[in-house]
Each structure stands twice: as C-alpha cells, then as structure tokens.
Design a protein around this motif. Sequence first.
Motif, PDB file in Angstrom:
ATOM      1  N   GLN A  98       0.848  -1.190   0.000  1.00  0.00           N
ATOM      2  CA  GLN A  98       0.000   0.000   0.000  1.00  0.00           C
ATOM      3  C   GLN A  98       0.880   1.236   0.000  1.00  0.00           C
ATOM      4  OE1 GLN A  98      -3.134   0.138  -0.422  1.00  0.00           O
ATOM      5  NE2 GLN A  98      -4.104  -1.659   0.449  1.00  0.00           N
ATOM      6  N   GLY A  99       0.526   2.218  -0.811  1.00  0.00           N
ATOM      7  CA  GLY A  99       1.337   3.417  -0.945  1.00  0.00           C
ATOM      8  C   GLY A  99       1.648   4.104   0.370  1.00  0.00           C
ATOM      9  N   ARG A 100       0.636   4.257   1.216  1.00  0.00           N
ATOM     10  CA  ARG A 100       0.822   5.031   2.435  1.00  0.00           C
ATOM     11  C   ARG A 100       1.629   4.266   3.475  1.00  0.00           C
ATOM     12  NH1 ARG A 100      -3.036   9.130   3.217  1.00  0.00           N
ATOM     13  NH2 ARG A 100      -2.454   9.255   5.365  1.00  0.00           N
ATOM     14  N   ASP A 101       1.855   2.967   3.277  1.00  0.00           N
ATOM     15  CA  ASP A 101       2.742   2.228   4.176  1.00  0.00           C
ATOM     16  C   ASP A 101       4.192   2.607   3.908  1.00  0.00           C
ATOM     17  OD1 ASP A 101       0.614   0.953   5.227  1.00  0.00           O
ATOM     18  OD2 ASP A 101       0.930  -0.946   4.182  1.00  0.00           O
ATOM     19  N   SER A 102       4.451   3.176   2.764  1.00  0.00           N
ATOM     20  CA  SER A 102       5.830   3.390   2.360  1.00  0.00           C
ATOM     21  C   SER A 102       6.222   4.840   2.559  1.00  0.00           C
ATOM     22  CB  SER A 102       6.002   3.043   0.889  1.00  0.00           C
ATOM     23  OG  SER A 102       5.541   4.107   0.091  1.00  0.00           O
ATOM     24  N   SER A 103       7.492   5.065   2.544  1.00  0.00           N
ATOM     25  CA  SER A 103       7.994   6.435   2.566  1.00  0.00           C
ATOM     26  C   SER A 103       8.499   6.808   1.177  1.00  0.00           C
ATOM     27  CB  SER A 103       9.115   6.554   3.592  1.00  0.00           C
ATOM     28  OG  SER A 103      10.123   5.607   3.278  1.00  0.00           O
ATOM     29  N   VAL A 104       7.990   6.111   0.186  1.00  0.00           N
ATOM     30  CA  VAL A 104       8.443   6.328  -1.183  1.00  0.00           C
ATOM     31  C   VAL A 104       8.048   7.722  -1.663  1.00  0.00           C
ATOM     32  CG1 VAL A 104       8.196   5.561  -3.574  1.00  0.00           C
ATOM     33  CG2 VAL A 104       8.249   3.873  -1.730  1.00  0.00           C
ATOM     34  N   GLU A 105       9.005   8.442  -2.163  1.00  0.00           N
ATOM     35  CA  GLU A 105       8.702   9.707  -2.811  1.00  0.00           C
ATOM     36  C   GLU A 105       8.668   9.491  -4.317  1.00  0.00           C
ATOM     37  OE1 GLU A 105      11.272  12.857  -1.584  1.00  0.00           O
ATOM     38  OE2 GLU A 105      10.946  12.432   0.542  1.00  0.00           O
ATOM     39  N   ALA A 106       7.754  10.160  -4.944  1.00  0.00           N
ATOM     40  CA  ALA A 106       7.647  10.020  -6.396  1.00  0.00           C
ATOM     41  C   ALA A 106       7.566  11.405  -7.021  1.00  0.00           C
ATOM     42  CB  ALA A 106       6.421   9.197  -6.766  1.00  0.00           C
ATOM     43  N   ARG A 107       7.927  11.451  -8.296  1.00  0.00           N
ATOM     44  CA  ARG A 107       7.823  12.689  -9.054  1.00  0.00           C
ATOM     45  C   ARG A 107       6.664  12.519 -10.025  1.00  0.00           C
ATOM     46  NH1 ARG A 107      12.869  12.606 -11.249  1.00  0.00           N
ATOM     47  NH2 ARG A 107      12.287  12.608 -13.425  1.00  0.00           N
ATOM     48  N   ILE A 108       5.779  13.489 -10.037  1.00  0.00           N
ATOM     49  CA  ILE A 108       4.676  13.496 -11.000  1.00  0.00           C
ATOM     50  C   ILE A 108       5.048  14.514 -12.076  1.00  0.00           C
ATOM     51  CG2 ILE A 108       2.200  13.884 -11.332  1.00  0.00           C
ATOM     52  CD1 ILE A 108       2.644  11.707  -9.315  1.00  0.00           C
ATOM     53  N   GLU A 109       5.221  14.039 -13.282  1.00  0.00           N
ATOM     54  CA  GLU A 109       5.551  14.939 -14.390  1.00  0.00           C
ATOM     55  C   GLU A 109       4.298  15.153 -15.232  1.00  0.00           C
ATOM     56  OE1 GLU A 109      10.207  13.495 -14.898  1.00  0.00           O
ATOM     57  OE2 GLU A 109       8.841  13.420 -16.628  1.00  0.00           O
ATOM     58  N   ILE A 110       3.772  16.360 -15.165  1.00  0.00           N
ATOM     59  CA  ILE A 110       2.594  16.693 -15.959  1.00  0.00           C
ATOM     60  C   ILE A 110       3.056  17.102 -17.363  1.00  0.00           C
ATOM     61  CG2 ILE A 110       0.612  18.272 -16.152  1.00  0.00           C
ATOM     62  CD1 ILE A 110       0.338  16.221 -13.849  1.00  0.00           C
ATOM     63  N   LEU A 111       2.359  16.600 -18.365  1.00  0.00           N
ATOM     64  CA  LEU A 111       2.731  16.907 -19.748  1.00  0.00           C
ATOM     65  C   LEU A 111       2.548  18.401 -20.025  1.00  0.00           C
ATOM     66  CD1 LEU A 111       0.980  13.832 -21.418  1.00  0.00           C
ATOM     67  CD2 LEU A 111       3.445  14.147 -21.054  1.00  0.00           C
ATOM     68  N   PRO A 112       3.450  18.988 -20.815  1.00  0.00           N
ATOM     69  CA  PRO A 112       3.398  20.440 -21.047  1.00  0.00           C
ATOM     70  C   PRO A 112       2.028  20.945 -21.491  1.00  0.00           C
ATOM     71  CG  PRO A 112       5.441  19.549 -21.916  1.00  0.00           C
ATOM     72  CD  PRO A 112       4.616  18.358 -21.459  1.00  0.00           C
ATOM     73  N   ARG A 113       1.319  20.164 -22.317  1.00  0.00           N
ATOM     74  CA  ARG A 113       0.051  20.710 -22.826  1.00  0.00           C
ATOM     75  C   ARG A 113      -1.027  20.817 -21.748  1.00  0.00           C
ATOM     76  NH1 ARG A 113      -0.262  15.451 -24.889  1.00  0.00           N
ATOM     77  NH2 ARG A 113      -2.245  14.362 -24.726  1.00  0.00           N
ATOM     78  N   PHE A 114      -0.802  20.168 -20.581  1.00  0.00           N
ATOM     79  CA  PHE A 114      -1.752  20.292 -19.468  1.00  0.00           C
ATOM     80  C   PHE A 114      -1.207  21.207 -18.361  1.00  0.00           C
ATOM     81  CE2 PHE A 114      -2.665  16.057 -21.327  1.00  0.00           C
ATOM     82  CZ  PHE A 114      -3.967  16.300 -21.739  1.00  0.00           C
ATOM     83  N   GLY A 115      -0.090  21.882 -18.657  1.00  0.00           N
ATOM     84  CA  GLY A 115       0.567  22.692 -17.626  1.00  0.00           C
ATOM     85  C   GLY A 115      -0.339  23.749 -17.007  1.00  0.00           C
ATOM     86  N   ASP A 116      -1.185  24.400 -17.813  1.00  0.00           N
ATOM     87  CA  ASP A 116      -2.071  25.435 -17.265  1.00  0.00           C
ATOM     88  C   ASP A 116      -2.968  24.894 -16.155  1.00  0.00           C
ATOM     89  OD1 ASP A 116      -1.152  27.512 -18.795  1.00  0.00           O
ATOM     90  OD2 ASP A 116      -2.797  27.430 -20.263  1.00  0.00           O
ATOM     91  N   ALA A 117      -3.304  23.613 -16.241  1.00  0.00           N
ATOM     92  CA  ALA A 117      -4.212  23.021 -15.246  1.00  0.00           C
ATOM     93  C   ALA A 117      -3.590  22.982 -13.851  1.00  0.00           C
ATOM     94  CB  ALA A 117      -4.630  21.614 -15.675  1.00  0.00           C
ATOM     95  N   LEU A 118      -2.272  23.190 -13.760  1.00  0.00           N
ATOM     96  CA  LEU A 118      -1.577  23.178 -12.468  1.00  0.00           C
ATOM     97  C   LEU A 118      -1.580  24.546 -11.780  1.00  0.00           C
ATOM     98  CD1 LEU A 118       1.579  21.006 -13.179  1.00  0.00           C
ATOM     99  CD2 LEU A 118      -0.287  20.457 -11.603  1.00  0.00           C
ATOM    100  N   ARG A 119      -2.029  25.591 -12.494  1.00  0.00           N
ATOM    101  CA  ARG A 119      -1.948  26.923 -11.891  1.00  0.00           C
ATOM    102  C   ARG A 119      -2.745  26.975 -10.576  1.00  0.00           C
ATOM    103  NH1 ARG A 119      -4.116  32.087 -15.131  1.00  0.00           N
ATOM    104  NH2 ARG A 119      -3.024  31.069 -16.849  1.00  0.00           N
ATOM    105  N   GLY A 120      -2.068  27.217  -9.481  1.00  0.00           N
ATOM    106  CA  GLY A 120      -2.739  27.267  -8.178  1.00  0.00           C
ATOM    107  C   GLY A 120      -2.773  25.930  -7.464  1.00  0.00           C
ATOM    108  N   ALA A 121      -2.318  24.858  -8.108  1.00  0.00           N
ATOM    109  CA  ALA A 121      -2.374  23.538  -7.450  1.00  0.00           C
ATOM    110  C   ALA A 121      -1.468  23.495  -6.232  1.00  0.00           C
ATOM    111  CB  ALA A 121      -1.998  22.432  -8.438  1.00  0.00           C
ATOM    112  N   GLY A 122      -0.460  24.355  -6.192  1.00  0.00           N
ATOM    113  CA  GLY A 122       0.449  24.382  -5.055  1.00  0.00           C
ATOM    114  C   GLY A 122      -0.141  25.003  -3.803  1.00  0.00           C
ATOM    115  N   GLU A 123      -1.368  25.535  -3.891  1.00  0.00           N
ATOM    116  CA  GLU A 123      -2.034  26.077  -2.703  1.00  0.00           C
ATOM    117  C   GLU A 123      -2.391  24.995  -1.698  1.00  0.00           C
ATOM    118  OE1 GLU A 123      -3.161  29.602  -2.435  1.00  0.00           O
ATOM    119  OE2 GLU A 123      -1.601  29.721  -3.980  1.00  0.00           O
ATOM    120  N   SER A 124      -2.530  23.774  -2.178  1.00  0.00           N
ATOM    121  CA  SER A 124      -2.892  22.659  -1.292  1.00  0.00           C
ATOM    122  C   SER A 124      -1.645  21.867  -0.937  1.00  0.00           C
ATOM    123  CB  SER A 124      -3.872  21.710  -1.988  1.00  0.00           C
ATOM    124  OG  SER A 124      -5.019  22.397  -2.406  1.00  0.00           O
ATOM    125  N   THR A 125      -1.538  21.478   0.318  1.00  0.00           N
ATOM    126  CA  THR A 125      -0.400  20.638   0.705  1.00  0.00           C
ATOM    127  C   THR A 125      -0.775  19.168   0.638  1.00  0.00           C
ATOM    128  OG1 THR A 125      -1.025  20.856   3.015  1.00  0.00           O
ATOM    129  CG2 THR A 125       0.629  22.393   2.166  1.00  0.00           C
TER     130      THR A 125
END
Lengths: 136, 136
Positions: A26-53
């Motif tokens: 299960q993901g939450r059992d682990s301390s695994v860090e992952a990188r989520i790479e959003i494709l450039p054409r969907f980049g605008d959809a991330l605007r403001g996503a950093g407001e949430s932790t």
Amino acid sequence: MKDEYQIVPVGYVRSRIKSRDQAPRQGRDSSVEARIEILPRFGDALRGAGESTRLMVICWLHQADRDTLLVHPRGDKSLPLTGVFGTRSPARPNPLAVYTVDLLAFEGNILMVGGIDAIDGTPVLDVKPHVHRLDD
Amino acid sequence: MKDEYQIVPVGYVRSRIKSRDQAPRQGRDSSVEARIEILPRFGDALRGAGESTRLMVICWLHQADRDTLLVHPRGDKSLPLTGVFGTRSPARPNPLAVYTVDLLAFEGNILMVGGIDAIDGTPVLDVKPHVHRLDD
C-alpha cells in the motif's frame, strides 16, 4: 448509451520503483517519494495547485489485470476470496488508483509527492486538492 | 508508450438529480441519496463490499467539458482563474469524480449511498473501501 470512454494520461509517475515486485502493498505504508511529471500541454491546469499541501492523485495502473473480479485480500490465500470492489487490489475492471499524498515540492510541471507506490511510468489521469470536508 | 486507454462503466448512478442545473456544488454539501446500480456482469466484484460502511465511488462525469484547463473556483467570477488540478471542478481532462460516501444499504447489485451529487445516468467506474490510513 455510450459504453466506453477514452482516458488520456495528463502525466506520468517517475519513481525508483521500476517493477511491480518492488512495490509495497500500500502506498501510504511506504515512505516512497515520487515525481509526477505533468505533460506540457496540461501545464495550465496546475496553476494554483500548489495552494494545497494535500493532493489526491489518480493513476491508471496500466499493468493491472482487468478481468479479475475476486481476489484474496493483500494476496493472503488464508483470507477468503473477496470482490475487488471490497478491496484496494490493483486488479479491477478499471484499474484506477487514488493516492492521497503530501505535496513536498512543486516547480514548473513537476510535483514531488510522498506516499505513491505506483511504478515508474504509470500514467497519471488527474490531480485534485484533498478537501477534508469531502474526502475524510 | 500507449497514449489512450478505454474505460468501461461498471454501473450507473440513479438519482433524483436529473440535470446539471439541479446538482449542488459539492456532493458532501448535500443530503442527496443515490442508488448505485452495478451491472450484473460485475456483480462478483461486490462480494464483501458491504463490510465497509464508508466507500469511495469513482464516477465519470460524462457531461463535463474536457478541454477547459482554467476555471473560476465554484463558478465565482470574483475568484482568479485557477488550474483545474487546483480545484474540484467537474471540468478537467479526465472528468473523474471521487466521492467518499456512507453506505446506507446494500442488496444484490444495488448500493444505496449518501452524498453523491452526480446526475442520474452518470457512469460508475470503480468502488473501493475508504481506508482511514490511506485516504484521510
């Protein structure tokens, strides 16, 4: 009624987990860090996503078996066969995984998150803010 | 890398909400009860699903706009345009909705749940037990 729909990856998981046998149960059992790479054409959809932790990341477990309807929970054969909708098994008709994760860092189209056990190359379908009132 | 995947409805939402203009802004704000009808061929996947009183139901918001990447949160034009990944807007590249709901009753292939604002006929893609350790 239309019976099938097309989903499209909006990005991919990049992780040190390279195959299913390296993945924890299960993901939450682990301390695994992952990188989520959003494709450039969907980049605008991330605007403001950093407001949430806390984020909800929905992935498509592209290697999962879609024909299995009954499983032994956590692969433990001493447990009775259970319908996949009663478990968090990756095997299910639509192999969607919902990860509730901490956002550790955010730059450009890259999100660093904690607690995702999906293997490297897993398609990401959606990112949402986790909202206590809705999701707990 | 394969770029598109097919999803298949495993059931449908039946609700007294018949159109989008009748839907509240967020499922959990409402006391709307909905019926989830799982298709007979996926019935086995429900075996044991009644063990959980809290479920995660993933729907496909088939009427949502998939091309919108920026929205005013909650339709409020006084709020700045925000990327859809920073909001819970139905508009998003893959219009997936994750509802965390109470299971009120369960019989045969029918689940009665509280707190889903999806309109009647919305495809259901997945049902999972809500697990505090993973999802809160």
